[in-house]
Design a protein around this motif. Structure first.
Motif, PDB file in Angstrom:
ATOM      1  N   THR A  20       0.840  -1.192   0.000  1.00 34.56           N
ATOM      2  CA  THR A  20       0.000   0.000   0.000  1.00 34.56           C
ATOM      3  C   THR A  20       0.869   1.233   0.000  1.00 34.56           C
ATOM      4  OG1 THR A  20      -1.780  -1.145   1.186  1.00 34.56           O
ATOM      5  CG2 THR A  20      -1.800   1.265   1.216  1.00 34.56           C
ATOM      6  N   TYR A  47      -6.616   6.483 -10.186  1.00 40.01           N
ATOM      7  CA  TYR A  47      -7.882   6.674  -9.487  1.00 40.01           C
ATOM      8  C   TYR A  47      -7.915   8.083  -8.935  1.00 40.01           C
ATOM      9  CZ  TYR A  47      -9.721   1.852  -9.101  1.00 40.01           C
ATOM     10  OH  TYR A  47     -10.272   0.618  -9.348  1.00 40.01           O
ATOM     11  N   LYS A  57     -12.581   5.591 -11.101  1.00 43.48           N
ATOM     12  CA  LYS A  57     -11.476   5.096 -11.901  1.00 43.48           C
ATOM     13  C   LYS A  57     -10.984   6.184 -12.842  1.00 43.48           C
ATOM     14  CE  LYS A  57     -13.131   0.332 -11.900  1.00 43.48           C
ATOM     15  NZ  LYS A  57     -13.595  -0.811 -12.734  1.00 43.48           N
ATOM     16  N   TYR A  64      -5.093  -2.078  -9.425  1.00 42.96           N
ATOM     17  CA  TYR A  64      -4.992  -1.170  -8.282  1.00 42.96           C
ATOM     18  C   TYR A  64      -6.330  -1.061  -7.568  1.00 42.96           C
ATOM     19  CZ  TYR A  64      -0.965   0.471 -11.016  1.00 42.96           C
ATOM     20  OH  TYR A  64       0.191   0.544 -11.741  1.00 42.96           O
ATOM     21  N   ASN A  65      -6.248  -0.774  -6.257  1.00 45.34           N
ATOM     22  CA  ASN A  65      -7.416  -0.374  -5.487  1.00 45.34           C
ATOM     23  C   ASN A  65      -7.045   0.847  -4.657  1.00 45.34           C
ATOM     24  OD1 ASN A  65      -9.544  -2.393  -6.001  1.00 45.34           O
ATOM     25  ND2 ASN A  65      -8.002  -3.815  -5.248  1.00 45.34           N
ATOM     26  N   SER A  67      -8.335   3.622  -1.310  1.00 45.99           N
ATOM     27  CA  SER A  67      -9.187   3.875  -0.146  1.00 45.99           C
ATOM     28  C   SER A  67      -9.038   5.336   0.246  1.00 45.99           C
ATOM     29  CB  SER A  67      -8.780   2.999   1.041  1.00 45.99           C
ATOM     30  OG  SER A  67      -9.002   1.645   0.762  1.00 45.99           O
ATOM     31  N   GLU A  79      -2.543  -5.284  -5.056  1.00 42.53           N
ATOM     32  CA  GLU A  79      -2.848  -6.561  -4.412  1.00 42.53           C
ATOM     33  C   GLU A  79      -1.868  -7.658  -4.824  1.00 42.53           C
ATOM     34  OE1 GLU A  79      -4.804  -7.238  -2.073  1.00 42.53           O
ATOM     35  OE2 GLU A  79      -6.186  -5.545  -1.990  1.00 42.53           O
TER      36      GLU A  79
END
Lengths: 114, 113
Positions: A20, A47, A57, A64-65, A67, A79
């Motif tokens: 992260t 993002y 997006k 990718y993610n 938060s 991830e």
């Protein structure tokens, strides 16, 4: 004010590992962004978060993610890292809604995936 | 869709010479335009911005840019380049509110003695 801060500055990962990237801003900005920079490609948006509680997006979101933890912090997660994600990652934030969207950038995270 | 074109990938100028970096944009409404500079290993720093009004805008480090609506251009200029100006320069276009900026691919500037 520190402006936009990013951690870590450098990171080496092996293929398949996760990590992260952290970003924080102390300018009370509503919007925050993640970009990647690759030679000859300029900055490409991964993002963004127009406001706390929302994310959208960008041009290159696959793999990718994100938060938006609170108004100050916006993290980017890989991830399962791939060599194609070797890049320099920049976080940015912009002045509040209704204004002119001038973006302020962090110093970047240089990521190498082996 | 918004887009930004920086036609020159790399420019080399002599110290003391004048500089012009080109930027062309495509945008349906009134654009908000920006020039950023990135020194090696650093983040991006805002040089100047155009929102409305006078089409010639002044920025930091002696840079200026001129907005020409008829040519969809926002070229960056400096009358006399210093060795410390060697960097990568990015043009960007945006809109009012929280929509992300769209960046050009950048122009790398080299300065020779």
């Amino acid at each position: 004010n520190a402006g936009v801060t990013q951690t870590p500055k450098f990171q080496v990962l092996k293929t398949g590992q996760s990590m992260t990237l952290q970003c924080a801003q102390d300018m009370n900005h509503n919007s925050m962004y993640w970009y990647r920079q690759d030679p000859g490609m300029g900055l490409r948006l991964i993002y963004y978060s127009a406001s706390e509680g929302t994310t959208d997006k960008g041009e290159v979101p696959n793999g990718y993610n994100v938060s938006r933890l609170n108004k100050r912090e916006f993290s980017l997660r890989l991830e399962s890292a791939a060599p194609s994600q070797t890049s320099v990652y920049f976080c940015a934030s912009s002045v509040p809604a209704g204004s002119y969207n001038e973006q302020f950038f962090g110093p970047g995270t240089r990521l190498t995936v082996l | 869709a918004q887009s930004v074109t920086q036609p020159d990938i790399h420019i080399t100028v002599s110290e003391g010479a004048s500089l012009e970096l080109r930027c062309n944009y495509s945008y349906g409404a009134t654009p908000y335009l920006f020039w950023y500079v990135q020194s090696p290993g650093q983040g991006l720093q805002l040089l100047l911005k155009y929102f409305s009004g006078d089409t010639l805008v002044q920025g930091i480090k002696g840079f200026e840019a001129e907005f020409k609506r008829s040519q969809s251009s926002f070229n960056l200029r400096k009358p006399s380049v210093h060795w410390s100006d060697a960097a990568e320069y990015f043009c960007a276009v945006g809109a009012r509110g929280n929509t992300p900026l769209v960046f050009g691919k950048g122009t790398r500037l080299s300065v020779i003695a």
